[in-house]
Design a protein around this motif. Structure first.
Motif, PDB file in Angstrom:
ATOM      1  N   GLN A   1     -11.234   6.130 -10.650  1.00 16.77           N
ATOM      2  CA  GLN A   1     -10.398   5.574  -9.592  1.00 16.77           C
ATOM      3  C   GLN A   1      -8.938   5.473  -9.993  1.00 16.77           C
ATOM      4  O   GLN A   1      -8.037   5.610  -9.137  1.00 16.77           O
ATOM      5  N   ARG A   2      -8.670   5.277 -11.282  1.00 16.83           N
ATOM      6  CA  ARG A   2      -7.282   5.124 -11.718  1.00 16.83           C
ATOM      7  C   ARG A   2      -6.465   6.393 -11.479  1.00 16.83           C
ATOM      8  O   ARG A   2      -5.246   6.354 -11.389  1.00 16.83           O
ATOM      9  N   TRP A   3      -7.147   7.536 -11.329  1.00 17.38           N
ATOM     10  CA  TRP A   3      -6.473   8.802 -11.068  1.00 17.38           C
ATOM     11  C   TRP A   3      -6.437   9.146  -9.580  1.00 17.38           C
ATOM     12  O   TRP A   3      -6.085  10.265  -9.204  1.00 17.38           O
ATOM     13  N   TYR A   4      -6.773   8.195  -8.740  1.00 20.11           N
ATOM     14  CA  TYR A   4      -6.796   8.416  -7.289  1.00 20.11           C
ATOM     15  C   TYR A   4      -5.565   7.795  -6.649  1.00 20.11           C
ATOM     16  O   TYR A   4      -5.323   6.592  -6.783  1.00 20.11           O
ATOM     17  N   ALA A   5      -4.797   8.617  -5.946  1.00 17.10           N
ATOM     18  CA  ALA A   5      -3.624   8.139  -5.208  1.00 17.10           C
ATOM     19  C   ALA A   5      -3.972   8.116  -3.723  1.00 17.10           C
ATOM     20  O   ALA A   5      -4.011   9.170  -3.077  1.00 17.10           O
ATOM     21  N   PRO A   6      -4.276   6.944  -3.164  1.00 21.71           N
ATOM     22  CA  PRO A   6      -4.713   6.872  -1.763  1.00 21.71           C
ATOM     23  C   PRO A   6      -3.706   7.505  -0.808  1.00 21.71           C
ATOM     24  O   PRO A   6      -2.493   7.399  -0.982  1.00 21.71           O
ATOM     25  N   GLY A   7      -4.236   8.205   0.181  1.00 27.81           N
ATOM     26  CA  GLY A   7      -3.397   8.774   1.218  1.00 27.81           C
ATOM     27  C   GLY A   7      -2.790  10.110   0.881  1.00 27.81           C
ATOM     28  O   GLY A   7      -1.979  10.624   1.654  1.00 27.81           O
ATOM     29  N   THR A   8      -3.168  10.707  -0.266  1.00 32.19           N
ATOM     30  CA  THR A   8      -2.537  11.961  -0.669  1.00 32.19           C
ATOM     31  C   THR A   8      -3.505  13.133  -0.779  1.00 32.19           C
ATOM     32  O   THR A   8      -3.088  14.227  -1.163  1.00 32.19           O
ATOM     33  N   ASP A   9      -4.785  12.926  -0.468  1.00 29.16           N
ATOM     34  CA  ASP A   9      -5.752  13.998  -0.742  1.00 29.16           C
ATOM     35  C   ASP A   9      -6.619  14.370   0.460  1.00 29.16           C
ATOM     36  O   ASP A   9      -7.662  15.001   0.300  1.00 29.16           O
ATOM     37  N   GLY A  10      -6.193  13.979   1.655  1.00 27.99           N
ATOM     38  CA  GLY A  10      -6.968  14.342   2.838  1.00 27.99           C
ATOM     39  C   GLY A  10      -8.354  13.719   2.898  1.00 27.99           C
ATOM     40  O   GLY A  10      -9.233  14.240   3.581  1.00 27.99           O
ATOM     41  N   HIS A  24     -11.358  12.170  -2.107  1.00 31.12           N
ATOM     42  CA  HIS A  24     -11.949  11.264  -3.091  1.00 31.12           C
ATOM     43  C   HIS A  24     -12.999  10.355  -2.452  1.00 31.12           C
ATOM     44  O   HIS A  24     -14.105  10.204  -2.999  1.00 31.12           O
ATOM     45  N   ILE A  25     -12.674   9.784  -1.317  1.00 34.87           N
ATOM     46  CA  ILE A  25     -13.633   8.892  -0.660  1.00 34.87           C
ATOM     47  C   ILE A  25     -14.855   9.676  -0.188  1.00 34.87           C
ATOM     48  O   ILE A  25     -16.000   9.192  -0.267  1.00 34.87           O
ATOM     49  N   ALA A  26     -14.654  10.906   0.284  1.00 32.07           N
ATOM     50  CA  ALA A  26     -15.791  11.742   0.669  1.00 32.07           C
ATOM     51  C   ALA A  26     -16.698  11.995  -0.526  1.00 32.07           C
ATOM     52  O   ALA A  26     -17.937  12.007  -0.397  1.00 32.07           O
ATOM     53  N   ALA A  27     -16.107  12.184  -1.703  1.00 38.03           N
ATOM     54  CA  ALA A  27     -16.904  12.398  -2.904  1.00 38.03           C
ATOM     55  C   ALA A  27     -17.677  11.132  -3.267  1.00 38.03           C
ATOM     56  O   ALA A  27     -18.873  11.201  -3.618  1.00 38.03           O
ATOM     57  N   LEU A  28     -17.017   9.981  -3.206  1.00 39.19           N
ATOM     58  CA  LEU A  28     -17.728   8.728  -3.484  1.00 39.19           C
ATOM     59  C   LEU A  28     -18.898   8.555  -2.536  1.00 39.19           C
ATOM     60  O   LEU A  28     -20.003   8.159  -2.948  1.00 39.19           O
ATOM     61  N   ASN A  45     -18.084   1.847  -1.227  1.00 41.21           N
ATOM     62  CA  ASN A  45     -16.639   1.681  -1.249  1.00 41.21           C
ATOM     63  C   ASN A  45     -16.173   1.115   0.084  1.00 41.21           C
ATOM     64  O   ASN A  45     -16.917   1.122   1.075  1.00 41.21           O
ATOM     65  N   ASP A  46     -14.921   0.666   0.103  1.00 39.87           N
ATOM     66  CA  ASP A  46     -14.353   0.102   1.321  1.00 39.87           C
ATOM     67  C   ASP A  46     -13.399   1.072   2.013  1.00 39.87           C
ATOM     68  O   ASP A  46     -12.590   0.677   2.846  1.00 39.87           O
ATOM     69  N   GLY A  47     -13.478   2.335   1.640  1.00 35.85           N
ATOM     70  CA  GLY A  47     -12.586   3.335   2.205  1.00 35.85           C
ATOM     71  C   GLY A  47     -11.375   3.610   1.353  1.00 35.85           C
ATOM     72  O   GLY A  47     -10.632   4.565   1.601  1.00 35.85           O
ATOM     73  N   THR A  48     -11.195   2.791   0.326  1.00 34.28           N
ATOM     74  CA  THR A  48     -10.102   2.992  -0.624  1.00 34.28           C
ATOM     75  C   THR A  48     -10.583   2.839  -2.063  1.00 34.28           C
ATOM     76  O   THR A  48     -10.238   3.634  -2.933  1.00 34.28           O
ATOM     77  N   SER A  49     -11.417   1.821  -2.284  1.00 34.75           N
ATOM     78  CA  SER A  49     -11.860   1.510  -3.638  1.00 34.75           C
ATOM     79  C   SER A  49     -13.363   1.231  -3.663  1.00 34.75           C
ATOM     80  O   SER A  49     -13.936   0.785  -2.660  1.00 34.75           O
ATOM     81  N   PRO A  50     -14.019   1.467  -4.798  1.00 38.16           N
ATOM     82  CA  PRO A  50     -15.426   1.089  -4.940  1.00 38.16           C
ATOM     83  C   PRO A  50     -15.580  -0.418  -4.805  1.00 38.16           C
ATOM     84  O   PRO A  50     -14.702  -1.186  -5.225  1.00 38.16           O
ATOM     85  N   THR A  51     -16.667  -0.841  -4.213  1.00 39.89           N
ATOM     86  CA  THR A  51     -16.894  -2.281  -4.032  1.00 39.89           C
ATOM     87  C   THR A  51     -17.671  -2.902  -5.182  1.00 39.89           C
ATOM     88  O   THR A  51     -17.745  -4.128  -5.283  1.00 39.89           O
ATOM     89  N   ASP A  52     -18.238  -2.081  -6.052  1.00 39.82           N
ATOM     90  CA  ASP A  52     -18.960  -2.577  -7.228  1.00 39.82           C
ATOM     91  C   ASP A  52     -18.153  -2.230  -8.463  1.00 39.82           C
ATOM     92  O   ASP A  52     -18.092  -1.058  -8.872  1.00 39.82           O
ATOM     93  N   PRO A  53     -17.509  -3.215  -9.093  1.00 41.15           N
ATOM     94  CA  PRO A  53     -16.645  -2.912 -10.250  1.00 41.15           C
ATOM     95  C   PRO A  53     -17.413  -2.364 -11.441  1.00 41.15           C
ATOM     96  O   PRO A  53     -16.803  -1.782 -12.346  1.00 41.15           O
ATOM     97  N   ALA A  54     -18.733  -2.516 -11.448  1.00 39.56           N
ATOM     98  CA  ALA A  54     -19.531  -2.029 -12.570  1.00 39.56           C
ATOM     99  C   ALA A  54     -20.157  -0.666 -12.301  1.00 39.56           C
ATOM    100  O   ALA A  54     -20.916  -0.152 -13.124  1.00 39.56           O
ATOM    101  N   ALA A  55     -19.842  -0.054 -11.170  1.00 36.07           N
ATOM    102  CA  ALA A  55     -20.458   1.225 -10.806  1.00 36.07           C
ATOM    103  C   ALA A  55     -20.077   2.322 -11.795  1.00 36.07           C
ATOM    104  O   ALA A  55     -18.963   2.347 -12.332  1.00 36.07           O
ATOM    105  N   THR A  56     -21.024   3.226 -12.024  1.00 38.62           N
ATOM    106  CA  THR A  56     -20.782   4.379 -12.890  1.00 38.62           C
ATOM    107  C   THR A  56     -21.298   5.648 -12.210  1.00 38.62           C
ATOM    108  O   THR A  56     -22.123   5.581 -11.301  1.00 38.62           O
ATOM    109  N   MET A 106       0.844  -1.202   0.000  1.00 35.70           N
ATOM    110  CA  MET A 106       0.000   0.000   0.000  1.00 35.70           C
ATOM    111  C   MET A 106       0.876   1.248   0.000  1.00 35.70           C
ATOM    112  O   MET A 106       1.929   1.270   0.622  1.00 35.70           O
ATOM    113  N   MET A 107       0.407   2.269  -0.690  1.00 33.51           N
ATOM    114  CA  MET A 107       1.172   3.508  -0.762  1.00 33.51           C
ATOM    115  C   MET A 107       1.270   4.169   0.599  1.00 33.51           C
ATOM    116  O   MET A 107       0.322   4.175   1.372  1.00 33.51           O
TER     117      MET A 107
END
Length: 365
Positions: free
Chosen positions: A114-123, A126-130, A137-148, A1-2
């Motif tokens: 999500q590919r443009w999200y660097a965990p731990g670098t934005d306070g 990103h997760i607040a926006a999701l 999401n699980d606090g780092t990544s979306p839990t539904d790979p088909a989500a739009t 993890m980063m």
């Protein structure tokens, strides 16, 4: 993890609970009759004036209430902008919607965001926006790979939570010329498109090639192996190195350039896409007693940096613009500034509505 870059919040500063005095008939104080500055104290609007008088090297601003009262300090010197620069990316998006290049209702796979999200670098932006957009999401990544998500909703995250991935996504999709043209439409010439993701990734590694942070951001976005390992063993910068790094390689511009952009939005001269820019920036209501019918805002913060860009519109169309850039703040000053954020914002709202406040700011040298 980063590794988490705890010093970098990169979050938008939201105006909440601020109030401003009603416009005063007082004329601005002339620089020839300036009263002594208040004691520096970030816990009050007056104290912020005192701070600026005591530390003019750490402040630049451009104020125009649209009624003939202006004040500037160090407004033509480039300084760090942090996320306040994202208004330019918003302009690029709005112009692309206006000419049909982008459809605001397009469904974007969250994985592409999500590919443009660097965990731990934005306070946590990103997760607040999701969370706000209802993306599980699980606090780092979306839990539904088909989500739009709707493209326009993605853009709200760039303004409201100050998500760093959206401006880089827009830059990648639209190209640098579109971003430069968006800046120029707002009177900002010779704009250099920044990478919000790249600059934060670069802060994790003191050996990174700072001449090509955009390539670093794109490799992180599209090279899964590189993404999985980047930041796990790199040497982080110490506090002094971080401050110097963001000063040199983060988004930069002048208070005057950012003020011209906000003025073009406020008075409508921005042209194509201005309604979309306003709709996104003006998502919060202005103070009820300040004489404005709309208020747009985008701010940002990085270590030692706290920035604000406001545009206001009156019922008769007269605009007001206040841009204030704090930079080179010590760790103690930065902590106090962010803790007392609403007091700073109150001063800026007063500057937009009260000519006497503009006059007091004109006394800062």
């Amino acid at each position: 993890m980063m590794r988490t870059l705890t010093a970098v919040t990169a979050a938008s500063i939201l105006v909440a609970g601020c109030s401003s005095a009603a416009p005063s008939p007082a004329e601005p104080t002339s620089t020839a009759t300036c009263a002594p500055a208040p004691a520096p104290d970030m816990t009050t609007p007056d104290g912020w004036i005192g701070f600026a008088a005591e530390r003019p090297d750490a402040v630049s601003f451009a104020v125009d209430d649209g009624l003939g009262h202006t004040a500037e300090h160090d407004a033509d010197t480039p300084h760090p902008l942090a996320s306040a620069v994202k208004v330019v990316h918003l302009g690029a998006y709005a112009r692309a919607v206006a000419d049909g290049t982008l459809n605001p209702d397009e469904r974007i796979p969250v994985a592409e965001w999500q590919r443009w999200y660097a965990p731990g670098t934005d306070g946590g932006a990103h997760i607040a926006a999701l969370n706000r957009l209802g993306v599980a999401n699980d606090g780092t990544s979306p839990t539904d790979p088909a989500a739009t998500v709707r493209l326009d909703d993605m853009v709200t995250a760039m303004v409201r939570e100050s998500d760093n991935g959206v401006p880089d996504y827009l830059r990648y999709r639209l190209g640098d010329d579109a971003v430069r043209d968006a800046a120029e439409a707002g009177g900002w010439n010779d704009f250099t498109p920044p990478t919000l993701v790249g600059v934060t990734l670069g802060a994790l590694d003191a050996t990174v090639d700072t001449d090509d942070l955009w390539s670093l951001a794109q490799r992180f976005a599209f090279d899964a192996d590189f993404r999985a390992t980047y930041g796990t063993t790199a040497r982080p910068r110490d506090e002094t190195e971080l401050l110097s790094y963001f000063d040199r390689f983060g988004p930069t511009g002048t208070a005057a350039e950012l003020a011209r952009f906000h003025t073009a939005v406020a008075d409508g001269s921005y042209g194509s896409g201005v309604d979309t820019v306003r709709r996104h920036l003006e998502w919060q209501d202005p103070p009820a007693d300040a004489g404005f019918v709309a208020m747009g805002f985008k701010g940002g913060n990085l270590p030692g940096v706290l920035t604000h860009g406001f545009e206001f519109r009156r019922a008769d169309g007269a605009p007001a613009v206040v841009v204030w850039l704090n930079h080179d703040l010590t760790a103690a000053e930065y902590e106090s500034a962010t803790t007392n954020l609403t007091q700073h914002q109150s001063l800026l709202l007063e500057a937009a509505a009260d000519p006497a406040t503009v006059g007091r700011l004109a006394c800062i040298s």
